[in-house]
Design a protein around this motif. Structure first.
Motif, PDB file in Angstrom:
ATOM      1  N   GLU A  84       3.910   7.346   4.521  1.00 53.80           N
ATOM      2  CA  GLU A  84       3.184   6.122   4.877  1.00 53.80           C
ATOM      3  C   GLU A  84       1.946   6.522   5.656  1.00 53.80           C
ATOM      4  N   ARG A  87       1.638   6.481  -7.068  1.00 56.80           N
ATOM      5  CA  ARG A  87       0.456   7.104  -7.680  1.00 56.80           C
ATOM      6  C   ARG A  87       0.421   8.607  -7.444  1.00 56.80           C
ATOM      7  N   HIS A  88       0.707   9.043  -6.204  1.00 54.15           N
ATOM      8  CA  HIS A  88       0.486  10.450  -5.852  1.00 54.15           C
ATOM      9  C   HIS A  88       1.723  11.328  -6.044  1.00 54.15           C
ATOM     10  N   ARG A 114       2.520   1.655  -3.464  1.00 59.47           N
ATOM     11  CA  ARG A 114       1.518   1.940  -4.500  1.00 59.47           C
ATOM     12  C   ARG A 114       1.012   3.376  -4.401  1.00 59.47           C
ATOM     13  N   ARG A 115       0.717   3.825  -3.176  1.00 61.89           N
ATOM     14  CA  ARG A 115       0.191   5.180  -3.013  1.00 61.89           C
ATOM     15  C   ARG A 115       1.226   6.230  -3.394  1.00 61.89           C
ATOM     16  N   ASN A 116       2.485   6.021  -3.041  1.00 57.23           N
ATOM     17  CA  ASN A 116       3.498   7.023  -3.358  1.00 57.23           C
ATOM     18  C   ASN A 116       3.813   7.055  -4.849  1.00 57.23           C
ATOM     19  N   LEU A 147       0.811  -1.214   0.000  1.00 55.89           N
ATOM     20  CA  LEU A 147       0.000   0.000   0.000  1.00 55.89           C
ATOM     21  C   LEU A 147       0.850   1.273   0.000  1.00 55.89           C
ATOM     22  N   PRO A 148       1.870   1.395   0.886  1.00 56.82           N
ATOM     23  CA  PRO A 148       2.685   2.618   0.842  1.00 56.82           C
ATOM     24  C   PRO A 148       3.360   2.845  -0.504  1.00 56.82           C
ATOM     25  N   ARG A 183      -8.007  11.215  -4.304  1.00 55.77           N
ATOM     26  CA  ARG A 183      -8.203   9.771  -4.159  1.00 55.77           C
ATOM     27  C   ARG A 183      -7.392   9.202  -2.998  1.00 55.77           C
ATOM     28  N   LEU A 184      -6.689  10.047  -2.278  1.00 56.55           N
ATOM     29  CA  LEU A 184      -5.951   9.609  -1.096  1.00 56.55           C
ATOM     30  C   LEU A 184      -6.925   9.539   0.068  1.00 56.55           C
TER      31      LEU A 184
END
Length: 446
Positions: free
Chosen positions: A314, A225-226, A221-223, A218-219, A252-253
């Motif tokens: 994170e 993406r954003h 993937r989110r970083n 998750l961390p 979307r965060l």
């Protein structure tokens, strides 16, 4: 100061999210404890009671170890409902339970086999380590758990830097792997039936997958993406600075006011260091803001960040959100820079709110202009309480004078540990139900 009444908040859910999550965790642990007991009985009983106890304590130790991993996996569903601080506290308690069950397993097994062979227990342990596959790995795992348990004791924990404690704590994962290979090699219950083998593989697989998803997938993937970057650095005072973060698709965060991130600013000298800072403004889908007070080299360096610096974050973490409201009215109590998550919460709150900001002096009232503007435009009553820590200016008589209906409100508390503890005592003395009291400490587990 009070302004025009806003729309009434929606009624609270019939079942509180924290209650649902806790019940789910207890249910998972209870069902698995029952399954472990059933498989233990199905494997049969030997003639030696000590070996029997050793097998049983070993199985419960394996279950506790898997449960430990779940508690620190930082899964969003659990974290939003229970909070990382409470999950970490449960992890710590379960850790000491794990330590005692592992010690019991080692002692019972060693003395049980020593009784059968008429050997000295020490000689028996050496013989088992040298002749039985997986026993030496189990001894190493136990040693690692003992070291981690020692540095996790309160006295040692206070003396260690977080980075040192965290590095030592990572050896728990090595112990998990060694313990599992020991169970596969010599666990009679593990191989007693196809169902038992499938159960243990599923249990360990689910626990390890939870950690991989929550702590890595998750961390990352989110970083990716954003793509977060520093967009502005704004000094709020001589000791307080706000850092504004921008990025792609921030709408979307899944961040909420009151939550925090572990922020890692990717500079040459600080990329390895992660610090927990709350959002000091409600996320608006375009930017994020954190506000921090200088408390060491890491926070002092924030003032010198350059615009464009890459950020790895994170989170979001924490249950200090409006998700847990139970009443239409709210009291928020902040101490010093503890105002930051509460400042963000004010933007999400509906209904009448009372804010008490406790500081030593007016110069310590961080973000006070923003608080006054929020109070002017929303239904917020603002109190700035100044002065030394003693006498206690938030003792029961003073708090009851400021907020006569305190027992009818949800109360959010954030501040230094001493102030938070004092306010919690005051709330109990004034009869505020526990379910209406919300607070969170930054308590991280490796």
């Amino acid at each position: 100061m009070t302004t025009v009444q806003t729309t009434a908040p929606p009624p609270p859910p019939a079942l509180r999210p924290a209650v649902v999550a806790r019940a789910g965790l207890y249910g998972v642990l209870g069902l698995n404890a029952g399954a472990v007991t059933v498989f233990f009985v199905q494997a049969g009983f030997g003639s030696n009671a000590l070996i029997l106890l050793g097998r049983l304590t070993g199985l419960y130790a394996a279950l506790l170890m898997a449960f430990q991993l779940l508690l620190v996996a930082r899964l969003p569903w659990l974290d939003r409902r229970i909070g990382m601080d409470r999950l970490t506290s449960w992890h710590r308690r379960a850790g000491f339970g794990l330590l005692w069950t592992l010690l019991g397993h080692a002692v019972f097994i060693t003395f049980g086999y020593a009784e059968l062979s008429a050997m000295d227990p020490v000689d028996q342990l050496v013989d088992l380590a040298g002749t039985v596959e997986g026993v030496l790995r189990a001894i190493v795992a136990l040693g690692l758990i003992l070291v981690v348990g020692t540095v996790s004791a309160r006295l040692a924990r206070r003396r260690l830097a977080y980075e040192t404690w965290h590095f030592v704590h990572l050896y728990t994962y090595v112990a998990v792997v060694l313990a599992f290979t020991h169970q596969v090699a010599v666990g009679s219950t593990f191989t007693a039936s196809a169902a038992a083998t499938a159960y243990w593989y599923t249990l360990w697989g689910a626990a390890l997958a939870s950690v991989a998803v929550g702590r890595l997938v998750l961390p990352v993937r989110r970083n990716l993406r954003h793509r977060l970057r520093v967009s502005a650095v704004v000094p709020e005072s001589d000791t307080v600075v706000s850092v504004h973060i921008t990025g792609r698709d921030l709408d979307r965060l899944p961040a909420r006011a009151g939550q925090f991130f572990l922020w890692r600013f990717l500079t040459r000298d600080r990329w390895w260091q992660a610090n927990p800072f709350s959002l000091s403004a409600a996320p608006d889908g375009r930017t994020l803001r954190l506000t921090a007070k200088t408390a060491g080299d890491g926070t002092a360096a924030l003032r010198h960040l350059k615009v464009g610096t890459r950020v790895f974050a994170e989170g979001p973490y924490g249950a200090f959100t409006t998700l847990h409201r139970t009443r239409p009215g709210t009291l928020l109590v902040a101490g010093g820079v503890g105002i930051t998550p509460i400042r963000a919460l004010l933007e999400e709150l509906d209904g009448h709110a009372v804010l008490i900001h406790r500081v030593a002096g007016v110069e310590d009232a961080v973000l006070h202009d923003e608080l006054r503007e929020l109070a002017r435009t929303r239904d917020i009553e603002l109190h700035l309480v100044t002065g030394p820590a003693t006498p206690d200016r938030l003792a029961p008589p003073e708090l009851a004078r400021l907020v006569p209906d305190v027992a009818e409100r949800d109360v959010f508390v954030c501040g230094p540990p001493g102030m938070t503890a004092a306010v919690l005592r005051t709330l109990r003395a004034l009869g505020v139900p526990r379910k209406q009291i919300h607070f969170e400490r930054f308590s991280l587990a490796g």
